[in-house]
Design an enzyme around this catalytic site. Structure first.
Site, PDB file in Angstrom:
ATOM      1  N   THR A 154      -0.009 -29.090 -15.468  1.00 19.68           N
ATOM      2  CA  THR A 154       0.996 -29.357 -14.442  1.00 19.68           C
ATOM      3  C   THR A 154       1.978 -30.347 -15.028  1.00 19.68           C
ATOM      4  O   THR A 154       1.593 -31.424 -15.481  1.00 19.68           O
ATOM      5  CB  THR A 154       0.349 -29.940 -13.171  1.00 19.68           C
ATOM      6  OG1 THR A 154      -0.493 -28.944 -12.602  1.00 19.68           O
ATOM      7  CG2 THR A 154       1.406 -30.312 -12.153  1.00 19.68           C
ATOM      8  N   MET A 249       2.425 -35.714   1.255  1.00 17.76           N
ATOM      9  CA  MET A 249       1.121 -36.346   1.435  1.00 17.76           C
ATOM     10  C   MET A 249       1.207 -37.860   1.239  1.00 17.76           C
ATOM     11  O   MET A 249       2.030 -38.346   0.482  1.00 17.76           O
ATOM     12  CB  MET A 249       0.124 -35.774   0.432  1.00 17.76           C
ATOM     13  CG  MET A 249       0.033 -34.281   0.464  1.00 17.76           C
ATOM     14  SD  MET A 249      -1.094 -33.684  -0.790  1.00 17.76           S
ATOM     15  CE  MET A 249      -0.475 -32.016  -0.989  1.00 17.76           C
ATOM     16  N   CYS A 315     -13.333 -26.469  -1.268  1.00 22.17           N
ATOM     17  CA  CYS A 315     -12.874 -27.252  -2.428  1.00 22.17           C
ATOM     18  C   CYS A 315     -13.855 -27.118  -3.586  1.00 22.17           C
ATOM     19  O   CYS A 315     -15.068 -27.308  -3.423  1.00 22.17           O
ATOM     20  CB  CYS A 315     -12.721 -28.720  -2.034  1.00 22.17           C
ATOM     21  SG  CYS A 315     -12.175 -29.766  -3.402  1.00 22.17           S
ATOM     22  N   ARG A 317     -12.912 -28.640  -6.750  1.00 24.73           N
ATOM     23  CA  ARG A 317     -12.200 -29.429  -7.748  1.00 24.73           C
ATOM     24  C   ARG A 317     -12.806 -30.814  -7.940  1.00 24.73           C
ATOM     25  O   ARG A 317     -13.189 -31.480  -6.978  1.00 24.73           O
ATOM     26  CB  ARG A 317     -10.729 -29.581  -7.339  1.00 24.73           C
ATOM     27  CG  ARG A 317      -9.967 -28.279  -7.408  1.00 24.73           C
ATOM     28  CD  ARG A 317      -8.792 -28.284  -6.423  1.00 24.73           C
ATOM     29  NE  ARG A 317      -8.006 -27.056  -6.550  1.00 24.73           N
ATOM     30  CZ  ARG A 317      -8.384 -25.881  -6.081  1.00 24.73           C
ATOM     31  NH1 ARG A 317      -9.538 -25.773  -5.454  1.00 24.73           N
ATOM     32  NH2 ARG A 317      -7.628 -24.820  -6.232  1.00 24.73           N
ATOM     33  N   ARG A 319     -11.894 -34.458 -10.479  1.00 27.13           N
ATOM     34  CA  ARG A 319     -10.806 -35.061 -11.249  1.00 27.13           C
ATOM     35  C   ARG A 319     -11.314 -36.208 -12.101  1.00 27.13           C
ATOM     36  O   ARG A 319     -12.145 -37.008 -11.640  1.00 27.13           O
ATOM     37  CB  ARG A 319      -9.712 -35.576 -10.302  1.00 27.13           C
ATOM     38  CG  ARG A 319      -8.979 -34.480  -9.589  1.00 27.13           C
ATOM     39  CD  ARG A 319      -8.063 -35.027  -8.495  1.00 27.13           C
ATOM     40  NE  ARG A 319      -7.284 -33.934  -7.928  1.00 27.13           N
ATOM     41  CZ  ARG A 319      -7.726 -33.089  -7.016  1.00 27.13           C
ATOM     42  NH1 ARG A 319      -8.963 -33.221  -6.569  1.00 27.13           N
ATOM     43  NH2 ARG A 319      -6.970 -32.114  -6.573  1.00 27.13           N
ATOM     44  N   CYS A 329     -12.849 -36.464  -4.678  1.00 21.36           N
ATOM     45  CA  CYS A 329     -11.878 -36.060  -3.655  1.00 21.36           C
ATOM     46  C   CYS A 329     -10.565 -36.758  -3.930  1.00 21.36           C
ATOM     47  O   CYS A 329     -10.540 -37.980  -4.148  1.00 21.36           O
ATOM     48  CB  CYS A 329     -12.377 -36.419  -2.250  1.00 21.36           C
ATOM     49  SG  CYS A 329     -11.177 -36.065  -0.927  1.00 21.36           S
ATOM     50  N   ASP A 606      27.704 -51.002  -0.529  1.00 23.81           N
ATOM     51  CA  ASP A 606      26.422 -51.526  -0.980  1.00 23.81           C
ATOM     52  C   ASP A 606      26.274 -51.407  -2.491  1.00 23.81           C
ATOM     53  O   ASP A 606      25.753 -52.319  -3.140  1.00 23.81           O
ATOM     54  CB  ASP A 606      25.293 -50.776  -0.280  1.00 23.81           C
ATOM     55  CG  ASP A 606      23.925 -51.253  -0.732  1.00 23.81           C
ATOM     56  OD1 ASP A 606      23.606 -52.434  -0.515  1.00 23.81           O
ATOM     57  OD2 ASP A 606      23.182 -50.449  -1.326  1.00 23.81           O
TER      58      ASP A 606
END
Length: 636
Positions: A154, A249, A315, A317, A319, A329, A606
């Site tokens: 990614t 998120m 789920c 996955r 990490r 999680c 500004d």
């Protein structure tokens, strides 16, 4: 456990005359003249064979709810060459000292351990993984792991075009590319860096090399890019893209709030209004994406519904952060350091017990969006690049009939979406500079800014702007009474429920007198705060869309078009601003146009106030309005 050696032996035999393709399963290379269809059928047969002879799944990677974790995400670095607003706090993040980060050998040791236990997919993330110098070698080493079917990455796309040929050769089989806007100036605003055209080059290179689909991840934020949903969806008409719309998120430092989040249902409704024939595609097992396809389109769109409709129940996955912590999680704050145990000399069995205990503690589901927003967790940049956990079957670079066209430039009179498709199909991506300069007869450079926020706009966000003089019109119908007060003089909102919907257009203007010093810095784009014209332009667009939240008795208007133009006036050391708004509805949009011009002028103040406070805002006025019962207005 006799099935385990048998499974490994079968995979070894298959790999002896095969190499891993983008689907992740071993497949022999097509012989000369063999069709792509035959190769695909062979791949399906081998996948089925492996499924039927699969080894029992590792108990260490199975949690107390029976979820089997076969997908591992490894962060290669905490560093990133962008500063995305939703990912990294504005003040930055404290980076882990290099000595505390996983070494290449430690990454590969942990990868081998997880793959041995049943992980068959690894995705490399960051930060930005492609800034790690040895990323190509890491991919090549991972590709040798027996049982690993898919290696993905990614990326923000900045370095992708340069590195992708080497990465593909090393064994990279799946790509997710982050892109949150199709407007170059807005891109610069969101990521706080330049690089829009490099990202587009990366997407073009992925298509050229045969990755299909190329996944494009778009975080949708209200008031910033939700107006581009249709433009992103339209890109799938002629390109093999999977455009993935992601609900915004909450993470530390990204100032999340519920009002910024555009839900999956709202996004879906918007797209269905344009394409009612939108078809739902079957969901893959453990997929985080709800996939749809517009009939006749080459690509597809997907929705990642982490907030409104979580997918915790399926789920699969895990990490590993760049400093070696295992997170079971994404939204949990519980971590265990595999690095410390590894460096303390823990055996393979000891590491497995530690991993198994962490996986066993994984909860049934995350706490929900409102609880998450209050929870202490790492900023997203320190977990992995935000757009990362949405992966359907990997791309297949070995089967593609895409043939790039050499397009030198953009044709006028095209829709925004069509121009973007043309631009992406071009063999060479035009390097349009972020500000258009026009040489005047006086020998100085005049900077013109024109922004378009509707589907009929020119795809160059910043282009030479022209000022249309207002023309007088017929007699004006005005009221002798104020409409926002009742019979007793109290403030009241006008009831527009019975008014007919008509096309409404309004244009407003403002002038900002900067003075010679500030004017020169703006003209040369030398302000320390950044490009004042870009920021003012985006502020004007934002203000138009938020007018009803700023002006108490204004109705909310669904704008179909916002355009903000800024022009430097060297004779007065001034910036002239013109804002136009369009909508179809029962009430006018003159307040939206006036608010847009006013906020754009305030933003210029500004941006320049550190240089001079002798700045004057003047001539904020309505230029014209059309539509409505009171007739049209055009200022002479």
């Amino acid at each position: 456990m006799a099935a385990q050696p048998l499974s490994r032996m079968l995979r070894r035999l298959l790999r002896s005359s095969a190499r891993s393709c983008s689907s992740g399963a071993p497949v022999t290379q097509p012989r000369p003249g063999e069709s792509a269809r035959a190769a695909s059928e062979e791949l399906s047969r081998r996948r089925q064979f492996l499924r039927e002879h699969a080894a029992p799944f590792s108990a260490f990677l199975t949690d107390s709810f029976g979820r089997q974790h076969s997908y591992l995400r490894i962060s290669l670095t905490e560093k990133c060459n962008l500063r995305c607003q939703y990912c990294m706090p504005e003040e930055g993040v404290p980076l882990t000292p290099k000595v505390n980060l996983l070494t290449t050998e430690e990454i590969l040791t942990l990868a081998r351990l997880f793959v041995k236990e049943g992980i068959d997919k690894i995705r490399l993330t960051g930060g930005e993984p492609l800034i790690r110098p040895d990323v190509v070698d890491i991919v090549a080493q991972l590709q040798r792991l027996e049982g690993l079917r898919t290696i993905g990455v990614t990326t923000n796309g900045i370095n992708l075009a340069r590195l992708l040929p080497q990465l593909q050769k090393a064994g990279l089989s799946a790509i997710n590319i982050s892109l949150d806007t199709l407007v170059p100036a807005k891109f610069e605003f969101i990521v706080r860096r330049k690089g829009f055209h490099k990202v587009m080059e990366g997407i073009h290179k992925a298509i050229e090399l045969g990755y299909n689909p190329v996944k494009v991840n778009c975080v949708v934020m209200r008031g910033l890019n939700e107006d581009e949903l249709l433009d992103f969806a339209a890109l799938t008409k002629g390109l093999p893209l999977d455009v993935r719309f992601i609900e915004y998120m909450p993470f530390d430092g990204n100032k999340w709030n519920f009002k910024k989040m555009v839900s999956y249902k709202e996004m879906l409704d918007t797209i269905r209004q344009q394409w009612p024939e939108l078809e739902k595609l079957p969901e893959e097992e453990s997929s985080t994406a709800k996939a749809f396809k517009i009939p006749g389109f080459q690509g597809q769109i997907s929705f990642i519904t982490s907030m409104s409709e979580h997918f915790c129940g399926t789920c699969n996955r895990l990490r590993i952060t760049a400093d070696g912590n295992l997170k079971v999680c994404l939204f949990g704050n519980s971590e265990v350091s595999l690095r410390d145990h590894l460096r303390a000399g823990a055996s393979e069995q000891e590491l497995l017990r530690i991993i198994g205990a962490a996986v066993g503690r994984k909860k049934r589901q995350h706490a929900g969006m409102f609880s998450i927003s209050q929870m202490k967790n790492r900023p997203m940049i320190l977990i992995e690049l935000f757009l990362m956990f949405h992966d359907s079957p990997p791309a297949n670079p070995s089967i593609s009939s895409w043939n790039p066209l050499d397009v030198q430039g953009l044709r006028p009179k095209m829709s925004f979406s069509s121009q973007m498709v043309t631009l992406w199909k071009g063999y060479r991506v035009p390097q349009t500079p972020p500000l258009a300069q026009q040489q005047l007869g006086s020998g100085c450079f005049q900077r013109h800014y024109t922004s378009h926020a509707d589907s009929d706009a020119n795809s160059k966000c910043l282009s030479p702007g022209s000022w249309a003089p207002a023309a007088p019109s017929g007699p004006q119908l005005t009221s002798e009474q104020l409409t926002h007060v009742d019979s007793e003089g109290r403030a009241a909102m006008v009831d527009v429920g019975r008014k007919p919907d008509t096309e409404r257009v309004a244009v407003a203007s403002a002038v900002v007198l900067l003075g010679p010093v500030a004017f020169k810095l703006v003209q040369q784009n030398q302000l320390k705060k950044g490009d004042a014209l870009v920021v003012a332009q985006l502020a004007g667009i934002q203000a138009a869309k938020l007018t009803s939240q700023l002006i108490p008795l204004c109705h909310h208007v669904a704008l179909s078009h916002v355009q903000v133009q800024l022009e430097l006036d060297s004779t007065r050391h001034a910036v002239r601003i013109q804002a136009s708004c369009r909508a179809r509805g029962p009430t006018g949009v003159e307040m939206e146009a006036l608010t847009s011009a006013a906020v754009a002028s305030l933003t210029l103040y500004d941006m320049c106030k550190a240089v001079s406070r002798d700045i004057v805002l003047e001539e904020i006025k309505l230029i014209s309005k059309t539509g409505g019962q009171r007739g049209d207005f055009h200022r002479a």
